[in-house]
Design a protein around this motif. Sequence first.
Motif, PDB file in Angstrom:
ATOM      1  N   TYR A 145     -32.930   2.011  11.573  1.00  0.00           N
ATOM      2  CA  TYR A 145     -32.115   2.510  12.681  1.00  0.00           C
ATOM      3  C   TYR A 145     -32.511   3.946  13.005  1.00  0.00           C
ATOM      4  N   PRO A 146     -33.725   4.200  13.476  1.00  0.00           N
ATOM      5  CA  PRO A 146     -34.218   5.586  13.623  1.00  0.00           C
ATOM      6  C   PRO A 146     -33.388   6.435  14.572  1.00  0.00           C
ATOM      7  N   LYS A 147     -33.019   5.898  15.746  1.00  0.00           N
ATOM      8  CA  LYS A 147     -32.253   6.702  16.712  1.00  0.00           C
ATOM      9  C   LYS A 147     -30.843   6.980  16.211  1.00  0.00           C
ATOM     10  N   ARG A 148     -30.201   5.930  15.692  1.00  0.00           N
ATOM     11  CA  ARG A 148     -28.843   6.102  15.184  1.00  0.00           C
ATOM     12  C   ARG A 148     -28.833   7.076  14.008  1.00  0.00           C
ATOM     13  N   PHE A 149     -29.819   6.931  13.119  1.00  0.00           N
ATOM     14  CA  PHE A 149     -29.911   7.800  11.948  1.00  0.00           C
ATOM     15  C   PHE A 149     -30.056   9.259  12.369  1.00  0.00           C
ATOM     16  N   ALA A 150     -30.933   9.515  13.330  1.00  0.00           N
ATOM     17  CA  ALA A 150     -31.161  10.886  13.793  1.00  0.00           C
ATOM     18  C   ALA A 150     -29.907  11.450  14.453  1.00  0.00           C
ATOM     19  N   ARG A 151     -29.210  10.604  15.233  1.00  0.00           N
ATOM     20  CA  ARG A 151     -27.994  11.072  15.914  1.00  0.00           C
ATOM     21  C   ARG A 151     -26.910  11.443  14.901  1.00  0.00           C
ATOM     22  N   ILE A 152     -26.728  10.582  13.879  1.00  0.00           N
ATOM     23  CA  ILE A 152     -25.723  10.846  12.858  1.00  0.00           C
ATOM     24  C   ILE A 152     -26.064  12.112  12.083  1.00  0.00           C
ATOM     25  N   GLU A 153     -27.344  12.306  11.790  1.00  0.00           N
ATOM     26  CA  GLU A 153     -27.751  13.515  11.067  1.00  0.00           C
ATOM     27  C   GLU A 153     -27.404  14.773  11.850  1.00  0.00           C
ATOM     28  N   ARG A 154     -27.637  14.733  13.156  1.00  0.00           N
ATOM     29  CA  ARG A 154     -27.303  15.920  13.979  1.00  0.00           C
ATOM     30  C   ARG A 154     -25.803  16.187  13.940  1.00  0.00           C
ATOM     31  N   GLN A 155     -24.997  15.119  14.039  1.00  0.00           N
ATOM     32  CA  GLN A 155     -23.550  15.298  14.008  1.00  0.00           C
ATOM     33  C   GLN A 155     -23.087  15.840  12.654  1.00  0.00           C
ATOM     34  N   LEU A 156     -23.669  15.316  11.582  1.00  0.00           N
ATOM     35  CA  LEU A 156     -23.266  15.769  10.253  1.00  0.00           C
ATOM     36  C   LEU A 156     -23.681  17.204   9.994  1.00  0.00           C
ATOM     37  N   GLU A 157     -24.839  17.587  10.513  1.00  0.00           N
ATOM     38  CA  GLU A 157     -25.287  18.968  10.330  1.00  0.00           C
ATOM     39  C   GLU A 157     -24.325  19.931  11.026  1.00  0.00           C
ATOM     40  N   ALA A 158     -23.846  19.536  12.207  1.00  0.00           N
ATOM     41  CA  ALA A 158     -22.878  20.382  12.922  1.00  0.00           C
ATOM     42  C   ALA A 158     -21.575  20.470  12.142  1.00  0.00           C
ATOM     43  N   LEU A 159     -21.151  19.316  11.585  1.00  0.00           N
ATOM     44  CA  LEU A 159     -19.923  19.319  10.795  1.00  0.00           C
ATOM     45  C   LEU A 159     -20.067  20.176   9.541  1.00  0.00           C
ATOM     46  N   ARG A 160     -21.229  20.122   8.921  1.00  0.00           N
ATOM     47  CA  ARG A 160     -21.422  20.881   7.689  1.00  0.00           C
ATOM     48  C   ARG A 160     -21.331  22.384   7.958  1.00  0.00           C
ATOM     49  N   ARG A 161     -21.903  22.820   9.057  1.00  0.00           N
ATOM     50  CA  ARG A 161     -21.800  24.251   9.387  1.00  0.00           C
ATOM     51  C   ARG A 161     -20.350  24.658   9.551  1.00  0.00           C
ATOM     52  N   ASP A 162     -19.528  23.728  10.059  1.00  0.00           N
ATOM     53  CA  ASP A 162     -18.123  24.036  10.311  1.00  0.00           C
ATOM     54  C   ASP A 162     -17.279  23.958   9.040  1.00  0.00           C
TER      55      ASP A 162
END
Length: 777
Positions: free
Chosen positions: A266-283
Amino acid sequence: MPPKGKSSSASDRPPADVVGDPGAGWGTVLSARGAGDDAGTGVASSVSVSTDAGGDEPSCEPSTTAPAAPGSDRLADEYWGRIVANLRRGYPDADLSRTERARVDGERLHAGQTRKSGEPYFHHPLRIALEASELGLDPDTVAIALLHDALEDTDVTLRELRRDYGEIAEVVDGLTKITAEEAKGWERGKAQTYSKILVSTVRDIRTLIVKILDRLDNVRSLGAMRRDKQRRTAQETLDVYVPVAARLGLGEISRELSRYSFQYLYPKRFARIERQLEALRRDREGPARSIAAEVAAGLDAANLGAVQVVPLWRDATDYIHADRVIDDIHRGFKVLVADRVKVYSALGVVHEMFRAVPGRIRDFISNPKPNGYKAIVTQVNRQGQILDFSLTTRDMDLTNERGVVANWAQGPGVLSEYYLRYLQLLETLTEDDDLRMADVLSHALPDTIQVFSPKGDTFTFPRKASCLDFAYRIHSTKVGDLAHWASVNGRRVPISTALSDGDVVDVHTSADVRPTEQWLEWTVTARAQSSIRRSLKRQRRERSREVGWDLFRMETQRDSLVATELIASSAFQEALRARKLDLDEFLIEVGFRQIDSLQFLEDAKLVPEGRAARARRASGSLLSRILFRRASLDRPGFTIRDFNDAFIRLAGCCSPVLGEDVLGYLTTGNGISLHLRSCPSLARLDPTGQVSIEWEPSALPARLKLELVVDNQVGLIHRIAKVVADQEVNIDEFRMDVVGETGQLKLVLGTNVPKTIQRIVDTLRSVKGVQRVSQGA
């Protein structure tokens, strides 16, 4: 990840800062700083896309490229330098001469072989050897890694390897794929390769360890493969290697394999989730660090010595199949202390600081998981926020992450604690002719419960295991095959009863019990199901021998021959030897319709030529008399004398009920399938396989169990009850489960009279709103 075109190795990757047990309810995790941070964008590599029949991983392609001059491969020399340094550090007194020879021989044997990118093929074994050395594995295991593809991809023979490397050669042979040509088919070759690996693992655990490291290097290099092969390899990795690695306690490797699998599936879904999680981690990182500091301060005040509190973060693999909104990345904390006693003290401190959530404390230190995982897992309430904590020692944490390899240098005695049960499982499975990877994986799942014998012995099972699973764990034939009922926490229950964590179980046996097909539905462990299938197979063969003898005796009587005299004749015995059969096997195959007994006699010149063909034309069936009669005859040809007869099964097309007017159909190799005489499927079946059936009253249970699929409509229950009452039969048990517009109704009726059963079932099938009537479990 390394830049495009550069090979990946364990030393190229930054260490993960998040660790834990994938089976502890925390989810599958890997540090955001770990390998594969560029997931979803494709992983670059220099690996050939070619594959062979034994599996989907990349394989080498022989090349006309001239071998490199000694010393010209700087990357290979760099890998080797790291390997030697790791071995010297872990095994300072070890003799590395055999390992050094394996490097020289491996490089020589693979000389001229390259990947499509032009990378020397021997880099692949070197990277696996490097990974093995960094995990702390011994010099001989590193030598196995260096030679693991030698038998498969070079001209060296097993005999030569045995001469030069002794037992190392046996492990290399266990790692060698079975080709499609050898197995007569790609899928069969793949299945036989798995079987070969598992059988070899029973002898030497290093087979499975090196195989997992081999797959790890290959998934790190999937970027050069075609998209369809990427997906196929990723799915196989997820289905096979991830759970097996987890079962061996290789937490870090299992999570990395999961991560690569998902990013290619699931390359696109995986990349999208990673971006969302990275934003959450910063917060969320700041608040999580504050809680960690608060807990660390409380533990420090309790004088527990050096303590480390590590925030744990969710990973894209946690959300890849989730329907829920990605709104959280923090999944809890890991607390590391110096020794076991201080783990319990630390638990007390955490519960003093925050309110414990009832029923959410699990002690995996006094009751470790099957893969060796040890920690205390708890949940607490901090100002309305539920937090997860995993408390363990640093040594335990190393074992939790590396499982079987964590204490490799301490020898087999220590290692047995971590994989002995797994090897016992594999040894049980290899007794089967039909070894199935699904059996291994069903036991590899990390979600487990622990139960106890009356003597206090601890047993670990997959969740949903039953008393029957427990019986087969105690002893397959003396307890499992004879299990009659069980006692759970002092209360008598059926053997099908599912177990819960902490149950005390005692199994009671009876010499009159035999396993049935239904037992397969009541069990989840590979050991139990493997034993049940063996028992059913044995029962069917015994029954088939009886059937074969009756048929053979009847056929010989047609020609005024005496069966007992015939089988003693030299011509008959010679015919058996020509077919490589003994008498028992001959009768079993006759009973299973795999041998035409008249044709066999004709071939042996014991009956006139053409006798078999004339008999078939005359009777239309080999099953014409006694046991196998024409279905049109009034007198039955087969009497069912046992409700649990393994030779008999109910056909799914018409779902007959025990006691109804049925017709048997003898299927080649599978016994008799029962159909309603009115079943449309019979018209499509060869009439020579038809068998008339009669029920013996003793074969029927005292009470009839029925399952009805019905419409959820007003008055239907009343109409069903009236049908039963009109036949003057009691409804002893009644239960209905409704989902939407459909319900499943389970009835137990107080009768076993065939004619009464027939009238009730025929009438129920005609009731408006009744979709299906079948035999109840």
